[in-house]
Scaffold this active site. Structure first.
Site, PDB file in Angstrom:
ATOM      1  N   CYS A  85       0.822  -1.210   0.000  1.00 48.90           N
ATOM      2  CA  CYS A  85       0.000   0.000   0.000  1.00 48.90           C
ATOM      3  C   CYS A  85       0.861   1.267   0.000  1.00 48.90           C
ATOM      4  O   CYS A  85       1.430   1.598  -1.030  1.00 48.90           O
ATOM      5  CB  CYS A  85      -0.995  -0.052   1.148  1.00 48.90           C
ATOM      6  SG  CYS A  85      -2.452   0.924   0.789  1.00 48.90           S
ATOM      7  N   HIS A 176      -3.446  -5.291   1.732  1.00 51.82           N
ATOM      8  CA  HIS A 176      -2.700  -5.575   2.973  1.00 51.82           C
ATOM      9  C   HIS A 176      -2.726  -7.065   3.322  1.00 51.82           C
ATOM     10  O   HIS A 176      -3.537  -7.496   4.142  1.00 51.82           O
ATOM     11  CB  HIS A 176      -3.327  -4.791   4.134  1.00 51.82           C
ATOM     12  CG  HIS A 176      -3.093  -3.334   4.070  1.00 51.82           C
ATOM     13  ND1 HIS A 176      -2.045  -2.706   4.695  1.00 51.82           N
ATOM     14  CD2 HIS A 176      -3.771  -2.370   3.422  1.00 51.82           C
ATOM     15  CE1 HIS A 176      -2.081  -1.413   4.448  1.00 51.82           C
ATOM     16  NE2 HIS A 176      -3.128  -1.173   3.678  1.00 51.82           N
ATOM     17  N   GLU A 178      -0.881  -8.646   5.199  1.00 51.41           N
ATOM     18  CA  GLU A 178      -0.530  -8.847   6.619  1.00 51.41           C
ATOM     19  C   GLU A 178      -1.746  -8.738   7.538  1.00 51.41           C
ATOM     20  O   GLU A 178      -1.665  -9.051   8.714  1.00 51.41           O
ATOM     21  CB  GLU A 178       0.565  -7.851   7.043  1.00 51.41           C
ATOM     22  CG  GLU A 178       0.134  -6.409   7.243  1.00 51.41           C
ATOM     23  CD  GLU A 178      -0.139  -5.638   5.948  1.00 51.41           C
ATOM     24  OE1 GLU A 178      -0.074  -6.242   4.853  1.00 51.41           O
ATOM     25  OE2 GLU A 178      -0.445  -4.439   6.036  1.00 51.41           O
TER      26      GLU A 178
HETATM   27  N1  GLN Z   1      -3.584   6.329   1.085  1.00 54.79           N
HETATM   28  C1  GLN Z   1      -2.311   6.092   1.682  1.00 54.79           C
HETATM   29  C2  GLN Z   1      -1.227   6.909   0.972  1.00 54.79           C
HETATM   30  O1  GLN Z   1      -1.486   7.537  -0.001  1.00 54.79           O
HETATM   31  C3  GLN Z   1      -1.955   4.613   1.617  1.00 54.79           C
HETATM   32  C4  GLN Z   1      -2.925   3.833   2.453  1.00 54.79           C
HETATM   33  C5  GLN Z   1      -2.380   2.579   3.049  1.00 54.79           C
HETATM   34  O2  GLN Z   1      -1.175   2.336   3.122  1.00 54.79           O
HETATM   35  N2  GLN Z   1      -3.258   1.754   3.568  1.00 54.79           N
HETATM   36  O3  GLN Z   1      -0.111   6.945   1.401  1.00 54.79           O
END
Ligand code: GLN
Length: 207
Positions: A85, A176, A178
């Site tokens: 992410c 995610h 994890e």
């Molecule tokens: N929206 C977050 C970002 O732009 C990422 C979200 C996440 O890691 N769950 O950094």
């Protein structure tokens, strides 16, 4: 001997975000983990996880601590890095929506918070090359992988977009893994470490 005692130590960037969940999952698979907050922490590891969280905050921390350049060197030395992410955003070479600086290590364009409100935070199931059954995917304000460069392999997709991609020693997930009880993606990451370690051994044996 633990099952993965021959594995290199896995560093997890532990500034902000869900680093503890990665540590727990990797430890449950027998890996040794180290929390990374400094360049010296990173240098004690041979693989790194960049967890989810807020990429802008993480980027600022990396730049302030000298980790931004250190991670680039770490990757140039053929170490394995897994970004989830926000971590995937940091790995991308093109970040949009809004545009943001990044490590520029993975040839892909990502749009931050790209799924809009419908998929702001939810659990879905998508197709993956890593297992025959659909993979559980937790999305939390996830980026969309809009474009991938040549040689980037799509290991899983959801809604017609790549959500798990690999190029060489780099692995990136927009969801995610994890945060589920399914350890498939982390097992794949540890397999990448094993393959990498075996390759290094073969190279040093030839020298
Ligand atoms: N929206 C977050 C970002 O732009 C990422 C979200 C996440 O890691 N769950 O950094």
């Amino acid at each position: 001997m633990t099952p993965h005692s021959s594995l290199p130590k896995v560093g997890i960037l532990a500034v902000q975000g869900d680093f503890a969940a990665h540590a727990e999952m990797l430890q449950s698979l027998g890996a040794e983990t180290v929390e990374v907050r400094t360049v010296a922490d990173l240098e004690s590891c041979e693989a790194l996880v960049l967890p989810g969280g807020e990429s802008t905050t993480q980027l600022q921390f990396l730049q302030e601590e000298g980790l931004f350049e250190a991670i680039k060197k770490f990757v140039a030395k053929q170490n394995v890095v897994f970004g989830t992410c926000a971590g995937a955003i940091l790995l991308a070479n093109d970040v949009q929506h809004p545009a943001q600086e990044s490590l520029g290590l993975m040839d892909m364009t990502v749009l931050r918070n790209g799924y809009g409100r419908q998929l702001a935070s939810d659990v879905f199931f998508g197709k993956s090359k890593l297992q025959p059954t659909p993979m559980e995917m937790v999305f939390i304000r996830a980026p969309v992988i809009e474009k991938i460069g040549p040689g980037v392999e799509v290991l899983a997709e959801y809604g017609g977009k790549p959500v798990l991609v690999q190029k060489g020693n780099l692995l990136a997930a927009t969801f995610h893994p994890e945060l589920t009880s399914d350890a498939t993606v982390h097992r794949h990451f540890l397999d990448m470490l094993k393959a990498n370690a075996a390759e290094r051994e073969a190279v040093s044996a030839q020298q």
